[in-house]
Design an enzyme around this catalytic site. Structure first.
Site, PDB file in Angstrom:
ATOM      1  CE1 TYR A 146      -3.000  -2.997   0.136  1.00 20.47           C
ATOM      2  CE2 TYR A 146      -3.695  -2.388   2.328  1.00 20.47           C
ATOM      3  CZ  TYR A 146      -3.790  -3.218   1.227  1.00 20.47           C
ATOM      4  OH  TYR A 146      -4.694  -4.250   1.232  1.00 20.47           O
ATOM      5  CE  LYS A 195       1.291 -17.909  -2.059  1.00 16.63           C
ATOM      6  NZ  LYS A 195       0.483 -19.111  -1.838  1.00 16.63           N
ATOM      7  CG  ASP A 227      -2.031 -20.131   0.297  1.00 15.83           C
ATOM      8  OD1 ASP A 227      -1.197 -19.910   1.192  1.00 15.83           O
ATOM      9  OD2 ASP A 227      -1.775 -20.845  -0.694  1.00 15.83           O
ATOM     10  CG  ASP A 251      -6.795  -4.323   4.221  1.00 20.01           C
ATOM     11  OD1 ASP A 251      -7.746  -4.208   5.012  1.00 20.01           O
ATOM     12  OD2 ASP A 251      -6.738  -3.704   3.148  1.00 20.01           O
ATOM     13  CG  ASP A 255     -12.027  -6.414   6.783  1.00 17.67           C
ATOM     14  OD1 ASP A 255     -11.714  -5.819   7.835  1.00 17.67           O
ATOM     15  OD2 ASP A 255     -12.500  -5.822   5.788  1.00 17.67           O
TER      16      ASP A 255
END
Ligand code: NAD
Length: 362
Positions: A146, A195, A227, A251, A255
């Site tokens: 970001y 990852k 994942d 992020d 959620d």
């Protein structure tokens, strides 16, 4: 103890829910003998209305002079509010990004707790949620994808967009240390998410986290690919204590973790820097659809204030008292409309604040 708190009530339901959190902090002050000084600050739409910008330098300075900041929520209805006629850098949300950066709030903490009393709101099967769960998502907030360089350009005649994901070992080390420190206050387990089978930034993340772990022999460290973590959160959420992760993975996962608790009005959050300073706010937004009706759930903001007591002021006993009061109120069957179910007693925002205060005693 003297607690100097910057207060940003913000927009929409912000003023209603922050008023209740201040009520609870005042009650804690009276019961445990602390002096609370509040400095009211403007940000978001409320600041645009007065100053024409979502955040002034003066507000940033005053926030820096506080020991911690309590924030309600900012923003309005994007379809109807005049704030959204402004260019993106002048809209309410720009104030939030700017203050996080100005205060160097690189560590975001979001607890995801399934309260026994609210099990019905959890979308997972009962056999999975049996015994509840209580995890803390620790997300890096000021680096990664970001904040990387980005561009959109025509390359070889084709419109091409690029985003870059960069982390250096210092950025990873400081968030990892925070994660392990928090784990020491909890069940002493860190699950670091990456990852590493694909990304260089993840391989550096894993290596650096392993180095930091050596200073915390009491904490169990586990690595998990992002994942797999997305699956495990719905398959076996009880396995997690502290989830430590970079910005974008955090992020998305935070959620997901919040949604398995079932109720946005219950979700607290904190953003910390390298000192004891932090900004504490509910995870939800300004809920313009219910603003001014006195029905918003103030519990997320009250639990954020409890996090403030714990992480900025090291007042663990007081934080425990607030959290226990919330549990008791739920156990006694009191609910705001968003978490209401059959057979329970519906109360409004202010009544919920009063009930929680009434349960805070030594
Ligand atoms: P939202 O979280 O404000 O609302 C989503 C739904 O949840 C709504 O139905 C709302 O009524 C409900 N809700 C949220 N908090 C609640 C509470 N405490 N009690 C009861 N119900 C609650 O999300 P949105 O509608 O996507 O966004 C509205 C505005 O909030 C937008 O301007 C957005 O930019 C802003 N926003 C601000 C923050 C922040 O200040 N950190 C975060 C997210 C969204």
């Amino acid at each position: 103890m003297k607690l100097n708190i910057g207060v940003i009530k913000g927009d929409g339901i912000g003023p209603e829910i922050v008023t209740e959190a201040m009520k609870v902090l005042d009650r804690v002050g009276r019961v445990y003998g602390h002096e609370l000084n509040y400095t009211q600050l403007l940000m978001g739409g409320a600041s645009i209305d007065v100053h024409g910008v979502p955040l002034t330098e003066e507000t940033i300075e005053l926030a820096k002079q506080s020991d911690a900041v309590l924030l309600g929520s900012i923003g309005g209805d994007a379809k109807t509010s005049p704030w959204y006629q402004l260019e993106p850098s002048k809209r309410p949300e720009a104030g939030l990004l700017k203050i996080r950066k100005a205060l160097n709030l690189f560590a975001n903490l979001r607890p995801a707790v399934l309260y026994d009393e609210l099990k019905g709101a959890c979308p997972l099967k009962e056999e999975i949620t049996e015994g509840g769960f209580d995890m803390m998502i620790m997300r890096e907030l000021t680096g990664g994808l970001y904040f990387g360089e980005r561009s959109t350009e025509v390359r070889d005649g084709v419109l091409t967009a690029t985003d870059t994901l960069t982390y250096n070992e210092d950025e990873i080390r400081r968030i990892a240390k925070r994660g392990f420190d928090i784990a020491m206050k909890r069940r002493r387990k860190v699950t670091s998410i990456d990852k590493a089978n694909v990304l260089d930034s993840s391989r550096l993340w894993r290596k650096t986290v392993e180095e930091v772990a050596k200073d915390y022999p009491e904490v169990t460290l586990e690595h998990m690919l992002v994942d797999n973590c997305a699956m495990q959160l719905v398959k076996n959420p009880r396995q997690f204590d502290v989830i430590l992760t970079e910005n974008m993975f955090g992020d998305i996962l935070s959620d997901e973790a919040s949604m398995v608790t079932g109720s946005i009005g219950m979700l607290a959050s904190a953003s910390l820097n390298e000192t004891k300073f932090g900004m504490y706010e509910p995870s939800g937004g300004s809920a313009p659809d219910i603003a001014g009706k006195g029905i918003a759930n103030p519990i997320a903001t009250i639990l954020s204030a409890a996090m403030m007591l714990r992480f900025s002021f090291d007042l663990d006993t007081e934080a425990d008292a607030v959290e226990t009061a919330v549990e008791k109120v739920l156990k006694d069957g009191y609910r705001t409309i968003d978490i209401m179910s059959e057979g329970k007693t519906q109360i409004d925002t202010a009544e919920m604040g009063d009930k929680i205060c009434a349960y805070i005693s030594k």
